[in-house]
Design a protein around this motif. Structure first.
Motif: not given
Length: 513
Positions: A396-398, A420-421, A457-460, A488-490
């Motif tokens: 899901i991509f936002g 992914g946001v 894979e990454l979760l978010l 992976r955040l910022e």
């Protein structure tokens, strides 16, 4: 007074009936017409009665257009190589239905028997046939956005053999078998076929649209199959400025561009319908209110985009400016583009009991919308990256997507981040109802009761997602992965414990793989 209770009952009944859905509301006085080309008495000059049915669907439709009364057109099984034109300014109920148990195919192609041999090799034979339609290159409508539309994606010709399109080439010298080339100056169509395949078996598109519904209402299409319609930026069926339209038990297969597209229409319902192997997309819509999609399969679309390496921007199932839409048991499986793309200003959208599996680029893309959008009880899995776009994530991509709820979904094993946001910049949208400009960032997401996992894979992941992270609400989600840094955040790799300390909720659970 004694008459008052009776009057009240009558008024209640009238109000009840007024409030009921109008789709396919055929009165008892509806006229019934039949189309049956196999009947010896069939004639387009006939009455359309069972004893003297029409030979073509077009003739029956023309009769219905000329007579302003509720009409049902029952179509017997067969292949109808027709372009039906436009239903225009009709406000009395009209239904086009396949006869019960019959297979009705509207086909935009022809078979030709007068091909000429040009040359032969041990591997294939080249044939030619006059081509006078002069569809040519469509041009690129997106140059102002610096988007390149490869030349092969600008062609509308379509040649189909059995279950497969022949690959279109842009020069005669590129022909190598199972492909074709259109010579525009010479007005010739060339096909290269392997041994044992006769060109008389080929389906060559000669029509670009089966039907258009314009400024009309109360129309139903039931049990029909639309296939082999050519052209670029065209659809087999197009609906514009209409209302109370039903598409039910239909199939849109093997059209060069799209199956069904709708614009500025109210109360459109698509039910138990399949969109299979169309060259660009199955279905799309713009400015729709009260839009219902139920038990729909979208599979194998955007093969022409795949030829050109064009997987995003306009390809795939896209919607703009929806107002009140429901996707229930919607299945997007194995498309060479996004499974579903809600692109720009979609409000009050519900996605329930749906599947987004094995699609290129992204399973579900939410872009530039104030929401709310709710996704419940759905599967988003095995989607994969293919387009050269570093922003998109396959699950899901936002991007600038606000007020999103994910509830009781399985989001797992997407080839890249599961969620992914990424907001490289805020998005400004002009609301069509008021002309007001609204600036949107991704925020106010609620994740509840989801199962989110992948082995590696990454979760978010986020990019410029501060507003998303600060307004995120979590409850009773289950997470798992073998990766040491599942978030992976910022740009920072984050462990599960760090995630829980910063943003998590005590009810969320970490599952050991």
């Amino acid at each position: 007074m004694k008459g008052q209770p009776l009057l009240c009952i009558v008024l209640v009944m009238v109000l009840f009936l007024i409030g009921q859905p109008k789709i396919a509301a055929i009165s008892a006085a509806a006229l019934t017409l039949e189309v049956n080309p196999a009947d010896p008495q069939a004639s387009d000059a006939g009455t359309g009665m069972p004893t003297t049915p029409f030979r073509t669907i077009g003739a029956a439709l023309a009769w219905a257009q000329a007579h302003d009364r509720p009409t049902e057109i029952y179509i017997h099984g067969g292949i109808y190589r027709e372009a039906l034109g436009t239903i225009r300014h009709r406000q009395t109920p009209l239904r086009l239905l396949a006869k019960a148990g019959d297979r009705v195919i509207l086909r935009g192609s022809q078979r030709w028997s007068d091909w000429q041999v040009v040359s032969s090799t041990p591997n294939f034979t080249i044939y030619r046939h006059p081509w006078t339609l002069a569809w040519g290159f469509s041009g690129n409508p997106w140059t102002a956005f610096h988007i390149e539309l490869p030349p092969v994606a600008q062609r509308g010709e379509l040649v189909w053999w059995q279950d497969t399109p022949l690959r279109q080439r842009l020069s005669f010298l590129e022909l190598q078998g199972n492909d074709f080339y259109v010579d525009d100056p010479e007005q010739q169509l060339y096909v290269a076929l392997p041994a044992g395949v006769s060109p008389s078996e080929l389906e060559v598109a000669v029509h670009r649209e089966a039907l258009r519904i314009l400024d009309s209402g109360l129309i139903s299409l039931v049990g029909l199959r639309f296939e082999h319609y050519g052209g670029t930026f065209t659809q087999a069926v197009r609906i514009e400025r209409s209302h109370d339209i039903e598409v039910k038990d239909c199939t849109f297969w093997a059209n060069n561009w799209g199956g069904l597209e709708s614009h500025r229409s109210d109360r459109l319902r698509v039910e138990r319908t399949q969109f299979l192997q169309n060259g660009w997309r199955g279905m799309a819509g713009v400015h729709l209110r009260g839009f219902t999609v139920q038990q729909v399969l979208v599979h194998g679309n955007n093969w022409r985009g795949g030829w050109a390496g064009f997987y995003d921007w306009d390809a795939g199932e896209k919607y703009f400016h929806l107002r009140g839409a429901v996707f229930d048991r919607y299945r997007a499986i194995g498309n060479q583009a996004a499974g579903l793309w809600l692109d720009t200003d979609n409000q009050n959208v519900e996605i329930r009991r749906s599947q987004f599996v094995g699609n290129a680029v992204v399973g579900l893309f939410l872009e530039a919308g104030t929401g709310p959008v709710t996704i419940e009880d759905s599967l988003i899995a095995y989607n994969y990256s293919i387009a050269p776009n570093y922003l998109q994530t396959p699950g899901i991509f936002g991007w600038a997507a606000a007020h999103v709820t994910l509830r009781r979904n399985w989001i797992w094993e997407n080839q890249g981040a599961q969620i992914g946001v990424r907001d490289p910049s805020p998005r400004t949208v002009t609301l069509p109802e008021t002309g007001e400009e609204v600036t949107i960032t991704s925020q106010d997401w609620h994740l509840e009761g989801n199962w989110i996992g992948s082995h590696q894979e990454l979760l978010l992941t986020t990019l410029k997602g501060e507003a998303f992270l600060q307004t995120l609400r979590l409850e009773d989600n289950h997470w798992w992965t073998d990766a040491p840094y599942p978030f992976r955040l910022e740009g920072e790799n984050v462990t599960w414990l760090q995630w829980q300390e910063r943003y998590g909720h005590p009810s969320d659970r970490w599952l050991l793989p």
